[in-house]
Design a protein around this motif. Sequence first.
Motif, PDB file in Angstrom:
ATOM      1  N   ALA A  74       0.866  -1.309   0.074  1.00  0.00           N
ATOM      2  CA  ALA A  74       0.018   0.043  -0.121  1.00  0.00           C
ATOM      3  C   ALA A  74       0.888   1.292  -0.038  1.00  0.00           C
ATOM      4  CB  ALA A  74      -0.865  -0.096   1.106  1.00  0.00           C
ATOM      5  N   GLN A  75       2.085   1.211  -0.248  1.00  0.00           N
ATOM      6  CA  GLN A  75       3.179   2.268  -0.533  1.00  0.00           C
ATOM      7  C   GLN A  75       3.541   2.834   0.665  1.00  0.00           C
ATOM      8  OE1 GLN A  75       3.990   2.840  -3.989  1.00  0.00           O
ATOM      9  NE2 GLN A  75       2.878   1.005  -4.084  1.00  0.00           N
ATOM     10  N   GLU A  76       3.540   2.172   1.716  1.00  0.00           N
ATOM     11  CA  GLU A  76       4.066   2.466   3.056  1.00  0.00           C
ATOM     12  C   GLU A  76       5.610   2.079   3.356  1.00  0.00           C
ATOM     13  OE1 GLU A  76       4.597   4.323   6.385  1.00  0.00           O
ATOM     14  OE2 GLU A  76       2.699   4.525   5.258  1.00  0.00           O
ATOM     15  N   ALA A  77       6.568   3.106   3.116  1.00  0.00           N
ATOM     16  CA  ALA A  77       7.738   3.184   3.319  1.00  0.00           C
ATOM     17  C   ALA A  77       8.231   2.365   4.565  1.00  0.00           C
ATOM     18  CB  ALA A  77       8.670   4.517   3.057  1.00  0.00           C
ATOM     19  N   SER A  78       7.439   3.033   5.514  1.00  0.00           N
ATOM     20  CA  SER A  78       8.150   2.255   7.058  1.00  0.00           C
ATOM     21  C   SER A  78       7.743   0.684   7.222  1.00  0.00           C
ATOM     22  CB  SER A  78       7.604   2.861   8.115  1.00  0.00           C
ATOM     23  OG  SER A  78       6.131   2.971   8.068  1.00  0.00           O
ATOM     24  N   ALA A  79       6.889   0.173   6.291  1.00  0.00           N
ATOM     25  CA  ALA A  79       6.565  -1.168   6.413  1.00  0.00           C
ATOM     26  C   ALA A  79       7.595  -1.926   5.581  1.00  0.00           C
ATOM     27  CB  ALA A  79       5.342  -1.257   5.773  1.00  0.00           C
ATOM     28  N   ALA A  80       7.925  -1.261   4.437  1.00  0.00           N
ATOM     29  CA  ALA A  80       8.690  -2.096   3.493  1.00  0.00           C
ATOM     30  C   ALA A  80      10.194  -2.088   4.165  1.00  0.00           C
ATOM     31  CB  ALA A  80       9.042  -1.131   2.133  1.00  0.00           C
ATOM     32  N   LEU A  81      10.614  -0.903   4.834  1.00  0.00           N
ATOM     33  CA  LEU A  81      11.793  -0.731   5.651  1.00  0.00           C
ATOM     34  C   LEU A  81      11.766  -2.049   6.783  1.00  0.00           C
ATOM     35  CD1 LEU A  81      14.496   0.465   6.589  1.00  0.00           C
ATOM     36  CD2 LEU A  81      13.182   2.084   7.766  1.00  0.00           C
ATOM     37  N   LEU A  82      10.707  -1.970   7.611  1.00  0.00           N
ATOM     38  CA  LEU A  82      10.827  -3.015   8.646  1.00  0.00           C
ATOM     39  C   LEU A  82      10.861  -4.267   8.130  1.00  0.00           C
ATOM     40  CD1 LEU A  82      10.735  -3.511  11.646  1.00  0.00           C
ATOM     41  CD2 LEU A  82       8.129  -3.150  11.248  1.00  0.00           C
ATOM     42  N   LEU A  83      10.121  -4.466   6.999  1.00  0.00           N
ATOM     43  CA  LEU A  83      10.092  -5.911   6.362  1.00  0.00           C
ATOM     44  C   LEU A  83      11.531  -6.302   5.714  1.00  0.00           C
ATOM     45  CD1 LEU A  83       8.439  -8.301   5.327  1.00  0.00           C
ATOM     46  CD2 LEU A  83       7.722  -7.026   3.371  1.00  0.00           C
ATOM     47  N   ALA A  84      12.216  -5.370   5.412  1.00  0.00           N
ATOM     48  CA  ALA A  84      13.372  -5.567   4.865  1.00  0.00           C
ATOM     49  C   ALA A  84      14.199  -6.075   6.199  1.00  0.00           C
ATOM     50  CB  ALA A  84      14.015  -4.349   4.166  1.00  0.00           C
ATOM     51  N   GLN A  85      14.334  -5.461   7.346  1.00  0.00           N
ATOM     52  CA  GLN A  85      15.080  -5.947   8.548  1.00  0.00           C
ATOM     53  C   GLN A  85      14.674  -7.079   8.884  1.00  0.00           C
ATOM     54  OE1 GLN A  85      13.692  -2.187  10.638  1.00  0.00           O
ATOM     55  NE2 GLN A  85      15.443  -1.054  10.122  1.00  0.00           N
ATOM     56  N   THR A  86      13.583  -7.546   8.621  1.00  0.00           N
ATOM     57  CA  THR A  86      13.259  -9.045   8.891  1.00  0.00           C
ATOM     58  C   THR A  86      13.921  -9.999   8.196  1.00  0.00           C
ATOM     59  OG1 THR A  86      11.527  -9.642   7.807  1.00  0.00           O
ATOM     60  CG2 THR A  86      11.003  -8.259   9.988  1.00  0.00           C
ATOM     61  N   ALA A 105      19.236 -11.214  -0.067  1.00  0.00           N
ATOM     62  CA  ALA A 105      18.533 -10.895  -1.347  1.00  0.00           C
ATOM     63  C   ALA A 105      17.166 -10.319  -1.080  1.00  0.00           C
ATOM     64  CB  ALA A 105      18.536 -12.030  -2.193  1.00  0.00           C
ATOM     65  N   MET A 106      16.375 -10.881  -0.380  1.00  0.00           N
ATOM     66  CA  MET A 106      14.924 -10.506   0.131  1.00  0.00           C
ATOM     67  C   MET A 106      15.316  -9.082   0.907  1.00  0.00           C
ATOM     68  SD  MET A 106      12.548 -11.965  -1.215  1.00  0.00           S
ATOM     69  CE  MET A 106      11.191 -11.356  -0.074  1.00  0.00           C
ATOM     70  N   ALA A 107      16.132  -9.069   1.765  1.00  0.00           N
ATOM     71  CA  ALA A 107      16.346  -7.653   2.561  1.00  0.00           C
ATOM     72  C   ALA A 107      16.760  -6.582   1.512  1.00  0.00           C
ATOM     73  CB  ALA A 107      17.526  -7.958   3.636  1.00  0.00           C
ATOM     74  N   ARG A 108      17.480  -6.840   0.613  1.00  0.00           N
ATOM     75  CA  ARG A 108      18.042  -5.910  -0.517  1.00  0.00           C
ATOM     76  C   ARG A 108      16.656  -5.629  -1.393  1.00  0.00           C
ATOM     77  NH1 ARG A 108      21.901  -8.007  -2.353  1.00  0.00           N
ATOM     78  NH2 ARG A 108      23.528  -7.024  -1.268  1.00  0.00           N
ATOM     79  N   GLU A 109      15.935  -6.455  -1.599  1.00  0.00           N
ATOM     80  CA  GLU A 109      14.676  -6.277  -2.678  1.00  0.00           C
ATOM     81  C   GLU A 109      13.667  -5.312  -1.610  1.00  0.00           C
ATOM     82  OE1 GLU A 109      11.208  -8.792  -4.019  1.00  0.00           O
ATOM     83  OE2 GLU A 109      13.150  -9.773  -4.346  1.00  0.00           O
ATOM     84  N   TRP A 110      13.400  -5.643  -0.445  1.00  0.00           N
ATOM     85  CA  TRP A 110      12.481  -4.651   0.347  1.00  0.00           C
ATOM     86  C   TRP A 110      13.117  -3.429   0.842  1.00  0.00           C
ATOM     87  CZ3 TRP A 110       7.841  -4.892  -0.100  1.00  0.00           C
ATOM     88  CH2 TRP A 110       7.127  -6.169  -0.389  1.00  0.00           C
ATOM     89  N   TYR A 111      14.439  -3.247   0.932  1.00  0.00           N
ATOM     90  CA  TYR A 111      15.212  -2.045   1.079  1.00  0.00           C
ATOM     91  C   TYR A 111      15.051  -1.207   0.033  1.00  0.00           C
ATOM     92  CZ  TYR A 111      17.616  -3.254   5.599  1.00  0.00           C
ATOM     93  OH  TYR A 111      18.244  -3.648   6.930  1.00  0.00           O
ATOM     94  N   GLN A 112      15.158  -1.803  -1.292  1.00  0.00           N
ATOM     95  CA  GLN A 112      15.240  -0.796  -2.552  1.00  0.00           C
ATOM     96  C   GLN A 112      13.704  -0.412  -2.707  1.00  0.00           C
ATOM     97  OE1 GLN A 112      16.501  -3.945  -5.240  1.00  0.00           O
ATOM     98  NE2 GLN A 112      18.598  -3.088  -5.290  1.00  0.00           N
ATOM     99  N   LYS A 113      12.531  -1.263  -2.403  1.00  0.00           N
ATOM    100  CA  LYS A 113      11.364  -0.649  -2.479  1.00  0.00           C
ATOM    101  C   LYS A 113      11.044   0.389  -1.563  1.00  0.00           C
ATOM    102  CE  LYS A 113       6.437  -1.871  -2.306  1.00  0.00           C
ATOM    103  NZ  LYS A 113       5.565  -2.901  -2.906  1.00  0.00           N
ATOM    104  N   ALA A 114      11.623   0.160  -0.142  1.00  0.00           N
ATOM    105  CA  ALA A 114      11.454   1.298   0.616  1.00  0.00           C
ATOM    106  C   ALA A 114      12.335   2.541   0.430  1.00  0.00           C
ATOM    107  CB  ALA A 114      12.101   0.802   2.194  1.00  0.00           C
ATOM    108  N   ALA A 115      13.316   2.504  -0.267  1.00  0.00           N
ATOM    109  CA  ALA A 115      14.074   3.525  -0.817  1.00  0.00           C
ATOM    110  C   ALA A 115      13.163   4.363  -1.792  1.00  0.00           C
ATOM    111  CB  ALA A 115      15.348   3.148  -1.197  1.00  0.00           C
ATOM    112  N   MET A 116      12.635   3.364  -2.813  1.00  0.00           N
ATOM    113  CA  MET A 116      11.770   3.942  -3.763  1.00  0.00           C
ATOM    114  C   MET A 116      10.537   4.694  -3.279  1.00  0.00           C
ATOM    115  SD  MET A 116      11.791   1.247  -6.880  1.00  0.00           S
ATOM    116  CE  MET A 116      10.345   0.418  -6.379  1.00  0.00           C
ATOM    117  N   LEU A 117      10.065   4.303  -2.099  1.00  0.00           N
ATOM    118  CA  LEU A 117       9.118   5.000  -1.476  1.00  0.00           C
ATOM    119  C   LEU A 117       9.307   6.373  -0.630  1.00  0.00           C
ATOM    120  CD1 LEU A 117       6.982   1.655  -0.603  1.00  0.00           C
ATOM    121  CD2 LEU A 117       6.384   3.449  -2.244  1.00  0.00           C
ATOM    122  N   GLY A 118      10.621   6.198  -0.429  1.00  0.00           N
ATOM    123  CA  GLY A 118      11.203   7.542   0.055  1.00  0.00           C
ATOM    124  C   GLY A 118      11.882   7.545   1.502  1.00  0.00           C
ATOM    125  N   SER A 119      12.300   6.223   1.876  1.00  0.00           N
ATOM    126  CA  SER A 119      12.890   5.921   3.026  1.00  0.00           C
ATOM    127  C   SER A 119      14.323   6.337   3.229  1.00  0.00           C
ATOM    128  CB  SER A 119      12.614   4.569   3.556  1.00  0.00           C
ATOM    129  OG  SER A 119      13.492   4.066   4.779  1.00  0.00           O
TER     130      SER A 119
END
Length: 131
Positions: A74-86, A105-119
């Motif tokens: 749902a485009q929530e950067a903080s959720a993508a960041l926390l997900l990457a951290q898991t 690899a999954m961490a990097r993928e979710w960090y990239q999404k969080a970064a795209m969302l502005g994190s």
Amino acid sequence: MPAKIAPTRDDIAIALRAAHQSQKETDQPAPVIAAPVRRLEPDELAALMKRAKGLIEMGDFAPARLLLERAADAQEASAALLLAQTYDPAVLGTPDMRSITPDPAMAREWYQKAAMLGSLDAKQRLAQMQN
């Protein structure tokens, strides 16, 4: 019995072109249609995040990841960041008895999404992972 008429060279060429054309049409990948972004109401998002954080504190990562993925989609950067951290081995630390397996690899993928969302934190972590 009627005599069979052999196809001419032109008939064969036309049939071959038609076969190649239909092959090209079926070889084309289907167009990718992006799923519509699902927006969450602020209170629903807050509840998802609170529940996910509680599950992570209890060490119950699988359901927490599902909740975070829903919020991240749902485009929530903080959720993508926390997900990457898991998934991030640097955040998870040493393996423990719960056998939570890091997945860089999954961490990097979710960090990239969080970064795209502005994190900014995700961008910083991606830079650290490059080194």
